[in-house]
Write a protein that holds these residues in place. Structure first.
Motif, mmCIF file in Angstrom:
data_model
loop_
_atom_site.group_PDB
_atom_site.id
_atom_site.type_symbol
_atom_site.label_atom_id
_atom_site.label_comp_id
_atom_site.label_asym_id
_atom_site.label_seq_id
_atom_site.Cartn_x
_atom_site.Cartn_y
_atom_site.Cartn_z
ATOM 1 N N ILE A 1 37.321 47.601 39.273
ATOM 2 C CA ILE A 1 36.471 46.413 39.381
ATOM 3 C C ILE A 1 36.249 46.050 40.846
ATOM 4 N N PHE A 2 37.318 46.121 41.647
ATOM 5 C CA PHE A 2 37.170 45.859 43.081
ATOM 6 C C PHE A 2 36.133 46.803 43.694
ATOM 7 N N ASN A 3 36.240 48.081 43.365
ATOM 8 C CA ASN A 3 35.319 49.060 43.936
ATOM 9 C C ASN A 3 33.871 48.792 43.540
ATOM 10 N N LYS A 4 33.681 48.349 42.326
ATOM 11 C CA LYS A 4 32.335 48.016 41.845
ATOM 12 C C LYS A 4 31.687 46.962 42.730
ATOM 13 N N HIS A 5 32.502 46.090 43.320
ATOM 14 C CA HIS A 5 31.990 44.991 44.136
ATOM 15 C C HIS A 5 32.239 45.192 45.631
ATOM 16 N N LYS B 1 42.861 43.129 29.587
ATOM 17 C CA LYS B 1 41.473 43.301 29.158
ATOM 18 C C LYS B 1 40.683 42.002 29.159
ATOM 19 N N ASP B 2 41.325 40.899 28.764
ATOM 20 C CA ASP B 2 40.608 39.626 28.732
ATOM 21 C C ASP B 2 40.572 38.930 30.097
ATOM 22 N N GLU B 3 41.081 39.600 31.129
ATOM 23 C CA GLU B 3 41.012 39.056 32.484
ATOM 24 C C GLU B 3 39.993 39.807 33.348
ATOM 25 N N GLU B 4 39.412 40.873 32.804
ATOM 26 C CA GLU B 4 38.507 41.698 33.600
ATOM 27 C C GLU B 4 37.241 40.934 33.991
ATOM 28 N N ARG B 5 36.589 40.320 33.014
ATOM 29 C CA ARG B 5 35.358 39.580 33.331
ATOM 30 C C ARG B 5 35.631 38.370 34.222
ATOM 31 N N PRO B 6 36.702 37.588 33.977
ATOM 32 C CA PRO B 6 36.998 36.485 34.907
ATOM 33 C C PRO B 6 37.207 36.952 36.346
ATOM 34 N N LEU B 7 37.802 38.143 36.535
ATOM 35 C CA LEU B 7 37.966 38.665 37.896
ATOM 36 C C LEU B 7 36.609 38.935 38.522
#
Length: 208
Positions: free
Chosen positions: A114-118, A58-64
């Motif tokens: 997250i990948f799909n979002k971008h 969860k705390d790595e989502e925004r850094p990705l």
């Protein structure tokens, strides 16, 4: 069964190894070098570069997301299959980035979203005999003794079907996350053969 949710929790359980110590020093030196001379020339160099992740807690989502947004400035994102094709055909005309992931942790689902979002399509390499594992004793063994983590969950075949539905690729990361340097020739052939069978059965193809 409760699984670890943040990488901060993971770090609390980690003991520093000589390899980790020297890796941190090397990364610090590279970071200092880049801050002094800059890396724009390298970032704009035509190449195919594969970036591997293993987990997105969860705390790595925004850094990705920040990483992806930064890389968008200089790079074109392509799939793993496209990368292989470009390398084989020697058609590398600009800086390309490929995302891939190992180990098949459950939180790779969030990474895929997250990948799909971008607009990024990744390849998720999974240890095929671990897919769908729910036995508490086995999960504890795999997490602590094989992956050296607090207890984590692993993808099941429905999760993998969801990743494929999102447009991502699935590859084999051996059957049980073995150290292939310790396998003999026949064991390696057996592992590859069985991996192809499983991927074909569940995913429809076995390209990677």
């Amino acid at each position: 069964m409760e699984f670890v949710q943040t990488y901060k929790e993971v770090l609390k359980t980690k003991t520093k190894t000589p390899r980790g110590f020297f890796r941190d020093i090397a990364l610090d030196i590279l970071s200092l070098r880049n801050s002094i001379i800059g890396i724009d020339a390298y970032l704009n160099k035509p190449r195919v570069q594969v970036l591997f992740i293993h987990h997105i807690f969860k705390d790595e989502e925004r850094p990705l997301e920040i990483l992806i947004e930064k890389l968008k400035e200089n790079h074109e994102f392509i799939s793993y299959s496209e990368a292989v094709e470009k390398i084989l055909q020697r058609k590398i005309d600009k800086p390309y980035i490929v995302f891939a992931s190992d180990d098949g942790f459950k939180n790779n689902i969030r990474a895929a979203e997250i990948f799909n979002k971008h607009g990024v399509k990744a390849c998720f390499f999974v240890p095929l005999n671990i897919v769908g594992e729910t036995n508490p004793q086995k999960l504890e063994y795999l997490s602590k003794d094989v992956f050296h983590f607090p207890i984590v969950g692993f993808l099941n075949w429905d999760d993998i079907a969801y990743l494929q539905k999102l447009g991502h690729e699935i590859g084999a990361h051996t059957l049980k996350h073995q150290n292939i340097a310790k396998l003999n020739k026949m064991e390696m052939i057996e592992d590859c053969t069985k991996s192809i069978e499983i991927l074909t059965k569940y995913c429809g193809e076995a390209k990677h």
